[in-house]
Design a protein around this motif. Structure first.
Motif, PDB file in Angstrom:
ATOM      1  N   SER A   1      -0.626  -4.221  -5.945  1.00  9.61           N
ATOM      2  CA  SER A   1      -1.556  -4.025  -7.061  1.00  9.61           C
ATOM      3  C   SER A   1      -0.836  -4.148  -8.394  1.00  9.61           C
ATOM      4  CB  SER A   1      -2.236  -2.657  -6.941  1.00  9.61           C
ATOM      5  OG  SER A   1      -3.193  -2.480  -7.960  1.00  9.61           O
TER       6      SER A   1
ATOM      7  N   VAL B   1      -0.648   3.275  -9.935  1.00  7.31           N
ATOM      8  CA  VAL B   1      -1.791   2.924  -9.103  1.00  7.31           C
ATOM      9  C   VAL B   1      -2.499   4.198  -8.647  1.00  7.31           C
ATOM     10  CG1 VAL B   1      -2.533   1.734  -7.004  1.00  7.31           C
ATOM     11  CG2 VAL B   1      -0.605   0.840  -8.334  1.00  7.31           C
TER      12      VAL B   1
ATOM     13  N   THR C   1      -6.976  -1.956  -2.634  1.00  7.36           N
ATOM     14  CA  THR C   1      -6.014  -3.052  -2.435  1.00  7.36           C
ATOM     15  C   THR C   1      -5.774  -3.285  -0.944  1.00  7.36           C
ATOM     16  OG1 THR C   1      -4.935  -2.525  -4.546  1.00  7.36           O
ATOM     17  CG2 THR C   1      -3.700  -3.892  -3.001  1.00  7.36           C
TER      18      THR C   1
ATOM     19  N   GLU D   1      -7.624   2.787  -6.209  1.00  7.28           N
ATOM     20  CA  GLU D   1      -7.067   1.443  -6.392  1.00  7.28           C
ATOM     21  C   GLU D   1      -6.152   1.076  -5.220  1.00  7.28           C
ATOM     22  OE1 GLU D   1      -4.213  -1.002  -9.550  1.00  7.28           O
ATOM     23  OE2 GLU D   1      -5.023   0.964 -10.121  1.00  7.28           O
ATOM     24  N   CYS D   2      -5.395   2.043  -4.756  1.00 11.96           N
ATOM     25  CA  CYS D   2      -4.519   1.825  -3.601  1.00 11.96           C
ATOM     26  C   CYS D   2      -5.348   1.455  -2.370  1.00 11.96           C
ATOM     27  CB  CYS D   2      -3.696   3.085  -3.337  1.00 11.96           C
ATOM     28  SG  CYS D   2      -2.709   3.050  -1.819  1.00 11.96           S
TER      29      CYS D   2
END
Length: 465
Positions: free
Chosen positions: A395, A366, A374, A370-371
């Motif tokens: 994720s 990840v 999320t 993206e972290c």
């Protein structure tokens, strides 16, 4: 149940001896000589047990009766009596196909409390029974140190030293370790990263003369008892989801992973008979383990600091345990490969073994954005605030689980421990009182260069004071 080394040069030893040895004296890791398989009928009986009763049931298969039943139950009660939730590790439904296993209700708000509160009690028990000095030595990427210190601070006959990488843990993690004023605690802030700290720990344990002279004991997940304590919540969470859904079928587990210990505990649970589907390995940009799952190649890359610092690890301590099993318990081959890794910094496994890996694991690395996305997404859609490590696990669960598959994602820490990442999402959170007060306390830590001789000097002075 007896214990052997992944490198084959430690004969069968007992539970307490394995606990006290920590890292095997031949440089390998200790594992059970066999993993007990629990029948489905027994598993269904275990569904009705409390968390504490389940700990006792599982440990009873591994302790050989070396600990009297009453003593083991007393240690378990003391270990989990400090948790803020009566279920210890409650399960929270997020949507029909996703549950979160909340592992942050212990005294330091992280999953490490589950094992380390028990290990603290166990070390105190051994110290009282034997009258021996116990000098705990460990390294942390953030959470292990605080949990380990919390478990043994102020305990007679025990001293603990924790190494952490300077500036590479969150502020709350640092405060949880360094605001402890007990004289049996030493925090070493080491120039370098977690892998540097962990390497020094392993070298010190491998020096058998130093280990013996300084009464060293391990708190990191190189100690199998820590792995065993973590298997319990895989069983417990499966049972809760099974009761909620009325189904007894395989469930995926998605695990934020750095040192391979937590997910290896899930692997042990699966080998014991728990109906586990895929073990989903979630990493961040330090994705050596993701590459291993996908390509069968184990090779560290460049170290990167991320929003999930507890996973900022390249060399995973527990990888050797899994290697032992995926190579059909061939200790000689494990030793050859680990020696090769030490020299060349890279190993590959045979194609047949790699196919087994891919049948048991899925993986997703990840990235930082993206972290954060999320965290924001789950706060907006589900009104649930994920810490950045849990966000990596969620994720990965979303990407690696097929439609219709049930997945339990491990919520490994309270978001208050990582407010740096939460604030980047534009979210303001309220700190629990136990964390708020840390900012008002004085810190005590010793800064050292990232050299083994400097660390050794501090250790000898502390342990022999």
């Amino acid at each position: 149940m007896e214990y052997i080394s992944t490198r084959g040069k430690i004969g069968k030893i007992g539970f307490i001896e394995a606990f006290m040895m920590g890292l095997a004296d031949d440089g390998g890791l200790l594992v059970p000589s066999e993993i007990p398989v629990i029948s489905e009928a027994t598993l269904k009986e275990w569904q009705s047990l409390s968390y504490q009763e389940l700990v006792f049931a599982i440990f009873s298969h591994y302790t050989n009766g070396e600990i009297p039943e009453a003593d083991l139950k007393a240690m378990i009660a003391a270990s989990y009596g400090t948790f803020r939730h009566p279920e210890v590790t409650p399960v929270r439904r997020i949507r029909d196909d996703l549950y979160l296993l909340e592992l942050f209700h212990g005294p330091t708000f992280a999953f490490k409390d589950i094992a380390l509160q028990f290990m603290g009690q166990f070390y105190s028990y051994v110290a009282n029974q034997t009258g021996k000095k116990i000098h705990i030595l460990g390294a942390t990427s953030g959470d292990t140190g605080a949990s380990a210190i919390e478990g043994v601070k102020g305990k007679e006959g025990i001293k603990i030293c924790i190494l952490h990488p300077t500036g590479k843990v969150s502020k709350v993690q640092e405060l949880q370790m360094t605001t402890v004023q007990d004289d049996n605690v030493l925090n070493l802030s080491v120039e370098g990263n977690f892998d540097d700290c962990q390497r020094m720990i392993k070298e010190l344990f491998a020096d058998l003369d130093f280990k013996s002279a300084n009464h060293l004991a391990a708190i990191n997940s190189i100690n199998f008892v820590r792995i065993l304590a973590q298997t319990v919540y895989y069983f417990y969470s499966y049972f809760q989801v099974s009761k909620a859904t009325g189904k007894w079928e395989p469930v995926n587990f998605s695990v934020p992973t750095g040192n391979f210990g937590d997910i290896f505990a899930g692997y042990v649970a699966k080998r014991m008979g728990l109906p586990v589907g895929k073990l989903i390995l979630a990493t961040n940009e330090n994705n050596i383990l993701e590459r291993f799952i996908h390509e069968g190649v184990y090779m560290p890359g460049d170290f990167r600091m991320t929003y999930s610092p507890s996973m900022d690890i390249q060399v995973a301590s527990n990888f050797e345990r899994y290697l032992y099993y995926v190579l059909d318990e061939n200790a000689a081959e494990v030793e050859r490969l680990m020696n090769q890794f030490k020299i060349e910094g890279e190993i590959s496994i045979p194609e047949g073994a790699h196919l087994k890996v891919q049948a048991e694991f899925a993986a997703h690395g990840v990235g930082g954005q993206e972290c954060l996305d999320t965290i924001s997404d789950y706060q907006a859609k589900h009104d649930y605030l994920l810490d950045p490590h849990t966000a990596c696990g969620v994720s990965a669960a979303d990407r690696c689980s097929e439609e219709g598959e049930m997945t339990i994602a491990l919520a490994t820490a309270h978001p208050a421990k990582f407010d740096e990442a939460i604030r980047l999402c534009g979210i303001e959170q309220k700190f629990p009182a136990e964390i708020r007060v840390l900012f008002e306390k004085p810190q005590r830590q010793t800064f050292v260069d990232g050299k083994l001789e400097d660390v050794t000097k501090e250790l000898v002075q502390f342990y022999n004071a």
